[in-house]
Scaffold this active site. Structure first.
Site, short mmCIF file in Angstrom:
data_model
loop_
_atom_site.label_atom_id
_atom_site.label_comp_id
_atom_site.label_asym_id
_atom_site.label_seq_id
_atom_site.Cartn_x
_atom_site.Cartn_y
_atom_site.Cartn_z
N HIS A 143 75.87 50.27 -18.30
CA HIS A 143 77.08 50.79 -18.93
C HIS A 143 77.41 52.18 -18.41
O HIS A 143 78.59 52.52 -18.22
CB HIS A 143 76.90 50.82 -20.45
CG HIS A 143 78.17 51.08 -21.20
ND1 HIS A 143 78.51 52.32 -21.69
CD2 HIS A 143 79.19 50.25 -21.55
CE1 HIS A 143 79.67 52.25 -22.31
NE2 HIS A 143 80.11 51.00 -22.24
N CYS A 144 76.39 52.98 -18.16
CA CYS A 144 76.60 54.35 -17.69
C CYS A 144 77.26 54.43 -16.32
O CYS A 144 77.94 55.41 -16.01
CB CYS A 144 75.27 55.10 -17.62
SG CYS A 144 74.36 55.20 -19.16
N ILE A 145 77.04 53.42 -15.47
CA ILE A 145 77.57 53.50 -14.10
C ILE A 145 78.90 52.78 -13.93
O ILE A 145 79.43 52.71 -12.82
CB ILE A 145 76.55 52.96 -13.07
CG1 ILE A 145 76.36 51.46 -13.18
CG2 ILE A 145 75.22 53.71 -13.20
CD1 ILE A 145 75.55 50.86 -12.03
N ARG A 175 81.02 56.03 -16.06
CA ARG A 175 81.37 55.99 -17.48
C ARG A 175 81.79 57.37 -17.97
O ARG A 175 82.66 57.49 -18.84
CB ARG A 175 80.16 55.50 -18.29
CG ARG A 175 80.36 55.44 -19.80
CD ARG A 175 81.44 54.50 -20.24
NE ARG A 175 81.35 53.19 -19.63
CZ ARG A 175 82.21 52.21 -19.85
NH1 ARG A 175 83.24 52.38 -20.65
NH2 ARG A 175 82.06 51.04 -19.23
N ASN A 177 71.97 53.52 -17.27
CA ASN A 177 71.88 52.10 -16.93
C ASN A 177 73.26 51.52 -16.69
O ASN A 177 74.20 52.24 -16.38
CB ASN A 177 71.09 51.33 -17.98
CG ASN A 177 70.06 50.42 -17.31
OD1 ASN A 177 70.42 49.54 -16.54
ND2 ASN A 177 68.79 50.67 -17.55
#
Length: 342
Positions: free
Chosen positions: A327-329, A85, A325
């Site tokens: 969304h971050c990856i 992200r 989490n």
């Protein structure tokens, strides 16, 4: 002339891009196997809805092809960490269907981790491999710090974008102009800060996101003793008085946060808002145990907000122990498609 627009995440994706974890970059290296299992679980969940592309260290190509199978694009690019992200470019679109990768400068969330040079250089390589044109702004910015409604409104936090560890000396007005120049933003809505304990300095993707134009999901806290209580009250105050780029008042849908939890002495940033839109669905991190009740409430709110989307859940703990989490990856590549004019 390129009439730029940052698509909403719920618009059709061509694919999702992730980076495979790097053992040396983990905050807790002994969790490497668990983290990799969490990434694989997320990849499998996404593949049920849309194609996946994975950035891997070149020497791991063979092992990951064997582990993950043939139905995935592997991009052999050396990288430092695995938060796509924030290190994969933001893809914007034009009305003629063309795409442009906005390859922000990356400094590992304000120089928190070293080295980060490979992740800062990653954007040019992945854009070349996906055949998308590139633009390199003179601005440090992570994708997790911004969210778009697809119609010119950007949601962010002052805590992150105005933090001196990103772009020292830049005013709020200057950063707004940069978002307008590079994303086609017409209105920027600034929340004061993100969740308590978030080491990204308040990324928006843990606390709030658009569910539709004019509609915002906000994770809220019910416990006055928790710092997130005051933080989310302030968010509600801002959202209550704001309008979007088209002058609409905002509808706010609240999602109750999971119970307070720690991991190895630090608060874990548990967030249901760190879900990820996929084509016809969304991937939701859940936490179980003491959070079983709020897990169920979150699913109910999201099913009501997105009745046409399937909801796939994954174990949020395998990722949040490292600080982020689902969304971050992930980083979406929007489909190149000409917009229909009314």
């Amino acid at each position: 002339m390129f009439e730029r627009r940052m698509p909403a995440e719920w618009e059709t994706h061509e694919k999702t891009i992730l980076q495979w974890p790097v053992a040396d970059s983990l905050v807790h290296p002994d969790n490497y196997t668990e983290v990799c299992d969490g990434y694989e679980e997320t990849i499998r969940a996404i593949q049920a809805f849309e194609p996946v592309g994975l950035i891997v260290d070149p020497e791991e190509m063979g092992a990951l092809r064997k582990r993950l199978g043939e139905d995935i694009d592997l991009y052999p690019i050396p990288h430092n960490d695995a938060w796509a992200r924030d290190s994969v470019p933001t893809i914007i679109v034009d009305k003629d269907g063309s795409r442009l990768g906005v390859d922000w400068k990356f400094n590992a969330w304000g120089e928190k981790y070293q080295p980060y040079d490979l992740d800062d250089a990653l954007g040019e390589k992945i854009l070349a491999m996906t055949d998308i044109a590139r633009e390199r702004p003179d601005l440090v910015l992570e994708g997790g710090s911004i969210h778009s409604d697809g119609e010119g409104t950007i949601l962010t936090t002052k805590e992150c974008l105005l933090n001196p560890n990103r772009n020292p000396g830049m005013s709020m007005e200057a950063i707004e102009e940069a978002l307008k120049d590079h994303l086609g933003a017409k209105k920027v809505i600034w929340l004061e800060e993100g969740l308590d304990g978030d080491e990204t300095d308040g990324h928006i993707d843990n606390i709030a996101c658009f569910a539709a134009p004019g509609k915002v999901l906000l994770q809220v806290c019910r416990d006055p003793k928790d710092p997130n209580y005051a933080i989310t009250r302030r968010c509600l105050e801002v959202l209550d008085r704001e309008v979007d780029a088209r002058g609409r008042r905002l509808e706010v849908v609240e999602i109750e946060q999971p119970p307070y939890a720690t991991y190895r002495g630090k608060r874990a940033t548990l967030s249901y808002l760190n879900f990820y839109f996929v084509n016809d669905g969304l991937i939701l991190p859940v936490f179980g145990g003491d959070a079983a009740q709020t897990d169920q409430k979150a699913m109910e709110v999201l099913k009501d907000a997105f009745p046409q989307r399937g909801i796939a859940t994954v174990n949020g703990w395998s990722l949040v122990k490292e600080g982020g989490n689902v969304h971050c990856i992930t980083q979406q590549i929007p489909k190149a498609a000409k917009e229909e004019r009314a």
